[in-house]
Design a protein around this motif. Structure first.
Motif, short mmCIF file in Angstrom:
data_model
loop_
_atom_site.label_atom_id
_atom_site.label_comp_id
_atom_site.label_asym_id
_atom_site.label_seq_id
_atom_site.Cartn_x
_atom_site.Cartn_y
_atom_site.Cartn_z
N ILE A 11 57.32 112.10 19.77
CA ILE A 11 56.40 113.08 20.33
C ILE A 11 57.19 114.36 20.67
O ILE A 11 58.33 114.30 21.15
N GLN A 12 56.62 115.50 20.36
CA GLN A 12 57.34 116.78 20.55
C GLN A 12 57.14 117.31 21.97
O GLN A 12 56.11 117.06 22.60
N PRO A 13 58.14 118.08 22.47
CA PRO A 13 58.04 118.59 23.85
C PRO A 13 56.82 119.46 24.07
O PRO A 13 56.27 119.48 25.19
N ALA A 38 48.98 108.77 19.35
CA ALA A 38 50.03 109.79 19.22
C ALA A 38 50.51 109.75 17.77
O ALA A 38 49.85 110.28 16.89
N LEU A 39 51.64 109.05 17.52
CA LEU A 39 52.11 108.98 16.14
C LEU A 39 51.55 107.78 15.38
O LEU A 39 51.84 107.57 14.21
N THR A 51 53.73 114.21 12.88
CA THR A 51 54.96 114.91 13.24
C THR A 51 55.12 115.02 14.76
O THR A 51 55.96 115.77 15.24
N GLY A 52 54.32 114.28 15.47
CA GLY A 52 54.46 114.28 16.93
C GLY A 52 53.91 115.53 17.59
O GLY A 52 54.22 115.81 18.75
N GLN A 53 53.09 116.27 16.87
CA GLN A 53 52.54 117.52 17.39
C GLN A 53 51.07 117.42 17.76
O GLN A 53 50.39 118.45 17.86
N HIS A 95 49.61 121.11 18.74
CA HIS A 95 50.37 122.35 18.86
C HIS A 95 50.35 123.01 17.49
O HIS A 95 50.82 122.44 16.51
N ASP A 96 49.77 124.20 17.43
CA ASP A 96 49.55 124.85 16.13
C ASP A 96 49.71 126.34 16.29
O ASP A 96 48.73 127.09 16.21
#
Ligand SMILES: [Zn+2]
Length: 98
Positions: A11-13, A38-39, A51-53, A95-96
């Motif tokens: 998972i991304q920050p 999530a993933l 991609t964890g986003q 997140h985009d």
């Protein structure tokens, strides 16, 4: 909270940050903020979940009238770098940055 079986490895920050802010908003309505995907799970081919986003947040534990309200507040709070989509059984957050 994280639903049992959800894979958060990778998972991304930026999504962790979104989850923190989502927690504040859900708390205003007295409901838990629960990650339901999530993933893990099946998503569209180029989904940002892989991609964890992206994460999905549970909605079924709250009054359906609140779903669009919470989604809109989250959308405002996260700003233009994120997409918030109210789906039939969850809120999708990714997140985009444009
Ligand atoms: Zn999703």
């Amino acid at each position: 909270m994280i639903k049992p079986g959800v894979d958060v490895r990778g998972i991304q920050p930026e999504i962790l940050l979104a989850r923190i802010i989502a927690g504040e908003i859900f708390a205003r309505y007295g409901v838990a903020c629960i990650i339901t995907s999530a993933l893990d799970g099946k998503h569209s081919k180029n989904s940002k979940h892989y991609t964890g986003q992206a994460i999905d947040l549970r909605t079924r534990h709250m009054d359906a009238r609140l779903w669009p309200v919470v989604a809109e507040e989250l959308n405002k709070a996260l700003g233009p770098q994120y997409d918030v989509v109210l789906e039939s059984d969850h809120i999708h957050v990714e997140h985009d940055p444009k």
